[in-house]
Design a protein around this motif. Structure first.
Motif, mmCIF file in Angstrom:
data_model
loop_
_atom_site.group_PDB
_atom_site.id
_atom_site.type_symbol
_atom_site.label_atom_id
_atom_site.label_comp_id
_atom_site.label_asym_id
_atom_site.label_seq_id
_atom_site.Cartn_x
_atom_site.Cartn_y
_atom_site.Cartn_z
ATOM 1 N N GLY A 101 9.789 7.661 -18.146
ATOM 2 C CA GLY A 101 9.626 6.240 -17.841
ATOM 3 C C GLY A 101 9.849 5.862 -16.395
ATOM 4 O O GLY A 101 9.863 4.674 -16.062
ATOM 5 N N LEU A 102 10.013 6.841 -15.492
ATOM 6 C CA LEU A 102 10.178 6.598 -14.066
ATOM 7 C C LEU A 102 9.214 7.491 -13.302
ATOM 8 O O LEU A 102 9.023 8.653 -13.665
ATOM 9 C CB LEU A 102 11.594 6.943 -13.579
ATOM 10 N N THR A 107 0.803 -1.220 0.000
ATOM 11 C CA THR A 107 0.000 0.000 0.000
ATOM 12 C C THR A 107 0.839 1.275 0.000
ATOM 13 O O THR A 107 0.310 2.353 -0.257
ATOM 14 C CB THR A 107 -0.921 0.027 1.231
ATOM 15 N N ALA A 108 2.116 1.180 0.288
ATOM 16 C CA ALA A 108 2.967 2.369 0.317
ATOM 17 C C ALA A 108 3.297 2.806 -1.108
ATOM 18 O O ALA A 108 3.235 2.010 -2.054
ATOM 19 C CB ALA A 108 4.260 2.073 1.080
ATOM 20 N N PRO A 109 3.659 4.076 -1.309
ATOM 21 C CA PRO A 109 4.062 4.542 -2.645
ATOM 22 C C PRO A 109 5.186 3.693 -3.222
ATOM 23 O O PRO A 109 6.070 3.217 -2.488
ATOM 24 C CB PRO A 109 4.516 5.982 -2.395
ATOM 25 N N VAL A 110 5.139 3.510 -4.542
ATOM 26 C CA VAL A 110 6.116 2.657 -5.235
ATOM 27 C C VAL A 110 6.728 3.428 -6.398
ATOM 28 O O VAL A 110 6.166 4.396 -6.898
ATOM 29 C CB VAL A 110 5.466 1.361 -5.767
ATOM 30 N N TYR A 111 7.913 2.982 -6.803
ATOM 31 C CA TYR A 111 8.437 3.386 -8.099
ATOM 32 C C TYR A 111 7.759 2.541 -9.167
ATOM 33 O O TYR A 111 7.493 1.348 -8.949
ATOM 34 C CB TYR A 111 9.937 3.106 -8.208
ATOM 35 N N THR A 112 7.488 3.117 -10.315
ATOM 36 C CA THR A 112 7.273 2.296 -11.508
ATOM 37 C C THR A 112 8.315 2.723 -12.532
ATOM 38 O O THR A 112 8.615 3.915 -12.666
ATOM 39 C CB THR A 112 5.850 2.416 -12.108
ATOM 40 N N VAL A 113 8.871 1.737 -13.198
ATOM 41 C CA VAL A 113 9.956 1.970 -14.144
ATOM 42 C C VAL A 113 9.669 1.180 -15.409
ATOM 43 O O VAL A 113 9.404 -0.028 -15.348
ATOM 44 C CB VAL A 113 11.320 1.532 -13.566
ATOM 45 N N ASN A 114 9.716 1.848 -16.551
ATOM 46 C CA ASN A 114 9.618 1.137 -17.820
ATOM 47 C C ASN A 114 10.922 0.374 -18.051
ATOM 48 O O ASN A 114 12.006 0.956 -17.936
ATOM 49 C CB ASN A 114 9.384 2.107 -18.967
ATOM 50 N N LEU A 147 10.752 13.671 -15.827
ATOM 51 C CA LEU A 147 10.547 14.202 -17.171
ATOM 52 C C LEU A 147 11.884 14.520 -17.812
ATOM 53 O O LEU A 147 12.854 14.839 -17.130
ATOM 54 C CB LEU A 147 9.702 15.477 -17.121
ATOM 55 N N MET A 148 11.904 14.446 -19.148
ATOM 56 C CA MET A 148 13.098 14.804 -19.897
ATOM 57 C C MET A 148 12.752 15.938 -20.849
ATOM 58 O O MET A 148 11.706 15.902 -21.516
ATOM 59 C CB MET A 148 13.618 13.602 -20.700
ATOM 60 N N ALA A 149 13.607 16.947 -20.895
ATOM 61 C CA ALA A 149 13.408 18.021 -21.870
ATOM 62 C C ALA A 149 13.464 17.433 -23.270
ATOM 63 O O ALA A 149 14.405 16.707 -23.619
ATOM 64 C CB ALA A 149 14.484 19.092 -21.695
ATOM 65 N N THR A 150 12.470 17.730 -24.089
ATOM 66 C CA THR A 150 12.414 17.126 -25.419
ATOM 67 C C THR A 150 13.623 17.504 -26.265
ATOM 68 O O THR A 150 14.071 16.723 -27.095
ATOM 69 C CB THR A 150 11.125 17.541 -26.148
ATOM 70 N N THR A 151 14.180 18.701 -26.027
ATOM 71 C CA THR A 151 15.332 19.140 -26.819
ATOM 72 C C THR A 151 16.592 18.362 -26.479
ATOM 73 O O THR A 151 17.559 18.402 -27.242
ATOM 74 C CB THR A 151 15.596 20.637 -26.591
ATOM 75 N N ARG A 152 16.586 17.654 -25.352
ATOM 76 C CA ARG A 152 17.775 16.914 -24.921
ATOM 77 C C ARG A 152 17.547 15.403 -24.909
ATOM 78 O O ARG A 152 18.409 14.660 -24.466
ATOM 79 C CB ARG A 152 18.206 17.371 -23.528
#
Length: 250
Positions: free
Chosen positions: A182-183, A106-113, A144-149
């Motif tokens: 993805g994270l 029930t605790a918060p989790v990471y999700t990773v692609n 998040l990733m900057a789209t330009t990078r």
């Protein structure tokens, strides 16, 4: 003024490894996409190694396409402890997490692609997410990733982010400055109530969190590679071979 007390970092993760990898054909004809190597190691192992280094003790890994290969590949892994969540039918990202809820707690989790590849900045991305996580204000915190990078990415982006980190989704026809990397850290209960049985996308969860003002983001400060096609894989390998350096727009 006292510093805010940090919340505990997640110790459980959901690793999404069930996709079919259609755009990676022919490389995925005989193996699932997460087992394709980048820099000499399968993408799935890169993700699991990062999770172990960040203090995650248990990783729930879902599978569907050539799922037996994923199960066999993970047999010898000690850290994090692996719990398999095979899917008879493809449940997409949201449905995959919902099926695994009894395994996640029930605790918060990471999700990773499991089919992405990133290089950390000065502080590992998973630890940066944990340091920014505030469950009193957030239901989900997305890297998040900057789209330009974003190496190998040529899409229109996913989100706009305000100065406090709150996210709003790109509208149709717009270009947004950030793509989901993805994270994330997310509350598992969001996948339980009022969600479809069977396949659905995590976008449903994010849209609800956005409507409640509880969807937040954190910009990645390292490199991120969109390894979606054989050409994208080649670009990533070529850049990594020269140290991952790239001239990008700021």
């Amino acid at each position: 003024m006292t510093a805010p007390v940090p919340f505990p970092a997640p110790t459980t993760a959901m690793v999404l490894a069930a996709g079919q990898g259609l755009r990676m054909r022919p490389l995925t004809n005989d193996r699932p996409k997460p087992l394709i190597p980048v820099a000499g190691k399968p993408m799935l192992d890169h993700a699991l190694d990062r999770l172990a280094e960040s203090g995650v003790g248990t990783a729930v890994v879902n599978s569907h396409y050539l799922g037996a290969m994923i199960g066999e590949h993970l047999k010898g892994r000690a850290a994090p402890a692996i719990v398999l969540s095979p899917e008879d039918t493809l449940l997409e990202t949201g449905g995959g997490v919902k099926k695994a809820l009894p395994l996640l707690g029930t605790a918060p989790v990471y999700t990773v692609n499991a089919d992405i590849f990133w290089l950390d900045g000065p502080v590992p991305a998973l630890r940066r997410l944990a340091a920014h996580w505030n469950p009193a204000e957030m239901d989900a915190l997305l890297l998040l990733m900057a789209t330009t990078r974003a190496v190998g990415y040529d899409g229109a982006g996913d989100y706009h982010m305000d100065p406090l980190g709150r996210l709003t989704r790109r509208r149709e026809g717009e270009i947004a400055p950030f793509v989901y990397a993805g994270l994330q850290i997310v509350k598992p209960e969001l996948f339980a109530a009022g969600t479809p049985d069977g396949a659905f996308s995590t976008n449903l969860i994010w849209d609800r969190a956005q409507e409640a003002g509880r969807l937040y983001g954190l910009a990645h400060d390292g490199l991120w590679f969109h390894v979606g096609t054989p050409q994208g894989l080649k670009e990533a390998e070529d850049l990594l071979a020269i140290g991952g350096m790239r001239t990008v727009a700021h």
